[in-house]
Design a protein around this motif. Structure first.
Motif, PDB file in Angstrom:
ATOM      1  N   LEU A   1       0.828  -1.206   0.000  1.00 17.89           N
ATOM      2  CA  LEU A   1       0.000   0.000   0.000  1.00 17.89           C
ATOM      3  C   LEU A   1       0.863   1.257   0.000  1.00 17.89           C
ATOM      4  O   LEU A   1       0.612   2.201  -0.779  1.00 17.89           O
ATOM      5  N   ALA A   2       1.867   1.294   0.853  1.00 21.28           N
ATOM      6  CA  ALA A   2       2.732   2.477   0.920  1.00 21.28           C
ATOM      7  C   ALA A   2       3.435   2.719  -0.415  1.00 21.28           C
ATOM      8  O   ALA A   2       3.533   3.863  -0.889  1.00 21.28           O
ATOM      9  N   GLY A   3       3.913   1.647  -1.047  1.00 20.10           N
ATOM     10  CA  GLY A   3       4.595   1.799  -2.327  1.00 20.10           C
ATOM     11  C   GLY A   3       3.671   2.235  -3.441  1.00 20.10           C
ATOM     12  O   GLY A   3       4.030   3.083  -4.274  1.00 20.10           O
ATOM     13  N   LEU A   4       2.481   1.659  -3.493  1.00 19.67           N
ATOM     14  CA  LEU A   4       1.524   2.054  -4.517  1.00 19.67           C
ATOM     15  C   LEU A   4       1.136   3.520  -4.378  1.00 19.67           C
ATOM     16  O   LEU A   4       0.996   4.245  -5.372  1.00 19.67           O
ATOM     17  N   ARG A   5       0.986   3.968  -3.154  1.00 21.48           N
ATOM     18  CA  ARG A   5       0.669   5.385  -2.942  1.00 21.48           C
ATOM     19  C   ARG A   5       1.803   6.281  -3.417  1.00 21.48           C
ATOM     20  O   ARG A   5       1.567   7.381  -3.935  1.00 21.48           O
ATOM     21  N   LYS A   6       3.044   5.812  -3.273  1.00 16.87           N
ATOM     22  CA  LYS A   6       4.180   6.600  -3.752  1.00 16.87           C
ATOM     23  C   LYS A   6       4.150   6.793  -5.265  1.00 16.87           C
ATOM     24  O   LYS A   6       4.617   7.809  -5.784  1.00 16.87           O
ATOM     25  N   VAL A   7       3.645   5.779  -5.981  1.00 14.86           N
ATOM     26  CA  VAL A   7       3.595   5.886  -7.445  1.00 14.86           C
ATOM     27  C   VAL A   7       2.239   6.410  -7.917  1.00 14.86           C
ATOM     28  O   VAL A   7       1.924   6.355  -9.110  1.00 14.86           O
ATOM     29  N   GLY A   8       1.428   6.909  -6.988  1.00 15.02           N
ATOM     30  CA  GLY A   8       0.182   7.561  -7.352  1.00 15.02           C
ATOM     31  C   GLY A   8      -1.008   6.652  -7.544  1.00 15.02           C
ATOM     32  O   GLY A   8      -1.985   7.039  -8.200  1.00 15.02           O
ATOM     33  N   ILE A   9      -0.961   5.451  -6.980  1.00 15.29           N
ATOM     34  CA  ILE A   9      -2.070   4.503  -7.110  1.00 15.29           C
ATOM     35  C   ILE A   9      -2.710   4.305  -5.737  1.00 15.29           C
ATOM     36  O   ILE A   9      -2.022   3.956  -4.766  1.00 15.29           O
ATOM     37  N   GLU A  10      -4.004   4.504  -5.640  1.00 13.08           N
ATOM     38  CA  GLU A  10      -4.726   4.346  -4.385  1.00 13.08           C
ATOM     39  C   GLU A  10      -5.675   3.142  -4.500  1.00 13.08           C
ATOM     40  O   GLU A  10      -6.696   3.208  -5.195  1.00 13.08           O
ATOM     41  N   PRO A  11      -5.358   2.032  -3.846  1.00 15.03           N
ATOM     42  CA  PRO A  11      -6.298   0.903  -3.831  1.00 15.03           C
ATOM     43  C   PRO A  11      -7.620   1.312  -3.193  1.00 15.03           C
ATOM     44  O   PRO A  11      -7.685   2.277  -2.415  1.00 15.03           O
ATOM     45  N   VAL A  12      -8.660   0.547  -3.495  1.00 12.87           N
ATOM     46  CA  VAL A  12      -9.988   0.923  -2.995  1.00 12.87           C
ATOM     47  C   VAL A  12     -10.352   0.215  -1.700  1.00 12.87           C
ATOM     48  O   VAL A  12     -11.238   0.692  -0.965  1.00 12.87           O
ATOM     49  N   ALA A  13      -9.694  -0.916  -1.402  1.00 16.82           N
ATOM     50  CA  ALA A  13     -10.076  -1.665  -0.194  1.00 16.82           C
ATOM     51  C   ALA A  13      -9.086  -2.789   0.051  1.00 16.82           C
ATOM     52  O   ALA A  13      -8.270  -3.135  -0.809  1.00 16.82           O
ATOM     53  N   TRP A  14      -9.185  -3.317   1.260  1.00 17.26           N
ATOM     54  CA  TRP A  14      -8.557  -4.587   1.603  1.00 17.26           C
ATOM     55  C   TRP A  14      -9.607  -5.696   1.496  1.00 17.26           C
ATOM     56  O   TRP A  14     -10.791  -5.451   1.722  1.00 17.26           O
ATOM     57  N   ALA A  15      -9.152  -6.902   1.218  1.00 20.21           N
ATOM     58  CA  ALA A  15      -9.956  -8.102   1.433  1.00 20.21           C
ATOM     59  C   ALA A  15      -9.146  -9.001   2.349  1.00 20.21           C
ATOM     60  O   ALA A  15      -7.908  -9.015   2.299  1.00 20.21           O
TER      61      ALA A  15
END
Length: 379
Positions: free
Chosen positions: A45-59
């Motif tokens: 999650l932290a890495g994806l946010r760094k590249v500008g991607i915001e996941p919508v949820a956890w499962a």
């Protein structure tokens, strides 16, 4: 068989890319749902946010976390996540042993990838991560990788080694079955003796000490257990304090990291099995070589699970290894190059070892080299 294995390894290395990641975003096919709100999930999650991607949820399959929020994202059951996002989302499995979850989600008709594919897609953000690194880093080590293939003593080890090279080269996750039985004490390869001097490097909270006591029937000469993390060490002390006096007096605890020489090192203590020596660590700990620690003990069995410091620790134990030729159970999954550098280094210290490679996970993690003196092998 050896020639065929070398040829297959050469083919895998030929397929290793130059290390360039595709520019296509992992989120180009829709939103991302991260499956597994634990340690790997938080890194993802932290890495994806760094590249500008915001996941919508956890499962997550754990009902205790469903309905909560972790790092700003809601945690849903797989069924809830499927109903809400369905075929529009890509589900990224962010756990180390994810084969079962990938199968579960695939059978639900969902689009699924493992976190390794995401990490490889954005190498500047995520890599290296354990044994996962840029494929291009394999290429300068081609000669050593092929040379290491000659060490393995049985077909199971050779098959596992090839699978590990393919995983590192092209993310091929088709691996042989994982190995059953105790992780550090391979009952099918060697038998523990009543004279065992067991050295536990990375003793954590005493989980491996407990396993050794079970496997040995509590019959041994000495245990030396080393753990640098203060909170882990306290739990280790509590475990030993609860043992009968006859066992306690045969267990020596050392609060220190293990390395190639005596020094003070930076250490990141997180109170889990992932605590490690790192330049970015928040505090300092003593680091000792086993040649010094074991001066009065010797060793007949050494286990190392020390988050990437295994090679340096072996270098600091070379006198003990040459003199006593202890059986060795050494983790190989913390750095990409450990897979071949560690077995080759052990082989350089003694010709008496036979080498076996086993994996204790359903994915390409938790692989261990067992270097066993020929005279200790089961018939």
């Amino acid at each position: 068989m050896a020639d065929q294995l070398e040829q297959q390894i050469e083919q895998a290395l030929d397929q290793a890319s130059a290390g360039a990641a595709t520019t296509k975003s992992i989120a180009s096919n829709g939103p991302l749902v991260l499956f597994g709100a634990g340690r790997v999930g938080l890194i993802a999650l932290a890495g994806l946010r760094k590249v500008g991607i915001e996941p919508v949820a956890w499962a997550d399959n754990n009902p205790r976390v469903q309905g909560t929020s972790v790092a700003g994202l809601p945690v849903l059951s797989p069924e809830e996540a499927s109903a809400k996002f369905g075929g529009a989302a890509t589900f990224v499995v962010t756990i180390y042993t994810g084969a079962g979850v990938r199968q579960q989600l695939t059978e639900m008709g969902l689009r699924v990838v493992g976190f390794t594919h995401v990490f490889r897609r954005y190498p500047d953000t995520f890599l290296p991560h354990g044994c996962l690194d840029r494929p291009s880093k394999l290429l300068p080590h081609r000669q050593d990788i092929v040379q290491c293939a000659k060490l393995w003593a049985d077909d199971a080890s050779r098959a596992e080694y090839l699978a590990q090279i393919r995983f590192r080269a092209v993310l091929d996750e088709n691996v042989p079955p994982s190995h059953p039985g105790p992780m550090y004490f391979p009952e099918d390869l060697m038998k523990l003796s009543a004279e065992e001097v067991f050295v536990d490097c990375g003793a954590f909270d005493g989980d491996t000490v407990r396993a050794f006591l079970d496997c040995s029937g509590m019959s041994f000469r000495q245990i030396v257990a080393m753990e640098p993390d203060a909170s882990n060490f306290k739990r280790l002390e509590q475990l030993v304090a609860g043992l009968p006096a006859g066992l306690r007096q045969k267990i020596h605890l050392v609060q220190a990291a293990v390395g190639s020489r005596r020094e003070t090192v930076r250490f990141e203590a997180i109170g889990t099995a992932g605590s490690q020596v790192t330049d970015a660590g928040s505090y300092e700990v003593s680091c000792l070589p086993l040649d010094e620690v074991l001066a009065n003990y010797g060793a007949s069995l050494i286990k190392m699970d020390i988050e990437g410091s295994e090679l340096q620790a072996l270098q600091g134990a070379q006198h003990v290894i040459r003199q006593h030729v202890p059986a060795l159970s050494i983790c190989l999954y913390h750095r990409q190059e450990d897979l071949w550098t560690i077995p080759l280094y052990i082989a350089s210290l003694s010709e008496k070892y036979r080498f076996y490679l086993r994996r204790h996970s359903d994915d390409c993690w938790e692989q261990i080299v067992y270097a066993i003196p020929a005279d200790r092998l089961r018939p």
